[in-house]
Design a protein around this motif. Sequence first.
Motif, PDB file in Angstrom:
ATOM      1  N   LEU A 125       0.939  -1.215  -0.204  1.00 27.07           N
ATOM      2  CA  LEU A 125      -0.151   0.167  -0.089  1.00 27.07           C
ATOM      3  C   LEU A 125       0.667   1.191  -0.292  1.00 27.07           C
ATOM      4  O   LEU A 125       0.526   2.260  -0.931  1.00 27.07           O
ATOM      5  CB  LEU A 125      -0.809   0.066   1.171  1.00 27.07           C
ATOM      6  N   SER A 126       1.822   1.171   0.813  1.00 18.15           N
ATOM      7  CA  SER A 126       2.972   2.217   0.889  1.00 18.15           C
ATOM      8  C   SER A 126       3.296   2.622  -0.936  1.00 18.15           C
ATOM      9  O   SER A 126       4.077   3.771  -0.978  1.00 18.15           O
ATOM     10  CB  SER A 126       4.204   2.251   1.603  1.00 18.15           C
ATOM     11  N   LEU A 127       3.509   1.614  -1.418  1.00 19.91           N
ATOM     12  CA  LEU A 127       4.491   1.789  -2.870  1.00 19.91           C
ATOM     13  C   LEU A 127       3.079   2.440  -3.586  1.00 19.91           C
ATOM     14  O   LEU A 127       3.769   3.022  -4.169  1.00 19.91           O
ATOM     15  CB  LEU A 127       4.884  -0.051  -2.840  1.00 19.91           C
ATOM     16  N   PHE A 128       2.136   1.690  -3.873  1.00 18.84           N
ATOM     17  CA  PHE A 128       0.986   2.065  -4.477  1.00 18.84           C
ATOM     18  C   PHE A 128       0.761   3.452  -4.192  1.00 18.84           C
ATOM     19  O   PHE A 128       0.201   4.568  -5.138  1.00 18.84           O
ATOM     20  CB  PHE A 128      -0.156   1.568  -4.923  1.00 18.84           C
ATOM     21  N   GLY A 129       0.374   4.022  -2.678  1.00 19.18           N
ATOM     22  CA  GLY A 129      -0.232   5.290  -2.283  1.00 19.18           C
ATOM     23  C   GLY A 129       1.587   6.618  -2.169  1.00 19.18           C
ATOM     24  O   GLY A 129       1.672   7.103  -1.567  1.00 19.18           O
ATOM     25  N   LEU A 130       2.691   6.178  -3.146  1.00 17.60           N
ATOM     26  CA  LEU A 130       3.870   6.647  -3.469  1.00 17.60           C
ATOM     27  C   LEU A 130       3.699   8.439  -2.706  1.00 17.60           C
ATOM     28  O   LEU A 130       4.203  10.036  -2.688  1.00 17.60           O
ATOM     29  CB  LEU A 130       4.744   6.039  -3.365  1.00 17.60           C
ATOM     30  N   PRO A 131       3.336   7.840  -4.658  1.00 24.03           N
ATOM     31  CA  PRO A 131       3.188   9.677  -5.077  1.00 24.03           C
ATOM     32  C   PRO A 131       2.239  10.612  -4.249  1.00 24.03           C
ATOM     33  O   PRO A 131       2.288  11.421  -3.917  1.00 24.03           O
ATOM     34  CB  PRO A 131       2.007   9.006  -6.333  1.00 24.03           C
ATOM     35  N   LEU A 132       0.453   9.289  -3.764  1.00 20.38           N
ATOM     36  CA  LEU A 132      -0.083  10.757  -2.985  1.00 20.38           C
ATOM     37  C   LEU A 132       1.208  11.289  -0.959  1.00 20.38           C
ATOM     38  O   LEU A 132      -0.079  12.750  -0.842  1.00 20.38           O
ATOM     39  CB  LEU A 132      -1.242   9.603  -2.114  1.00 20.38           C
TER      40      LEU A 132
END
Length: 114
Positions: free
Chosen positions: A50-57
């Motif tokens: 989740l942190s990887l996918f949410g990195l841009p946000l």
Amino acid sequence: MNLIIRLLITAVVAFLLTKVLPGVHFEGFSTAIIFAIVLGVLNLILKPILSLFGLPLTIITLGFFALVINAIIVLIADYFIDSMEVNGFWWAFIFSILLSIITSLANSMFADKD
């Protein structure tokens, strides 16, 4: 031994937070122990994804989205544990923030100072 102490600290803090926050409920202390174990497994497996996918946000919000990811992890734990109830996202958000802060303080107090 350190892992067991951390799990117990997390369970105790989570159990005490359910007594303070009206939107989070455990049936008993055994549920808090199960919650601590499930939370540890979710933090180990799911949180990095989740942190990887949410990195841009997370970058755009200057790290605030990491708190949202923690709340999502608590809601997923609620989904897996039948004897736990969280009454919505905002209660999970508040619970995850307080749980993080208090467990960090407690772990630093009980940490081995070798």
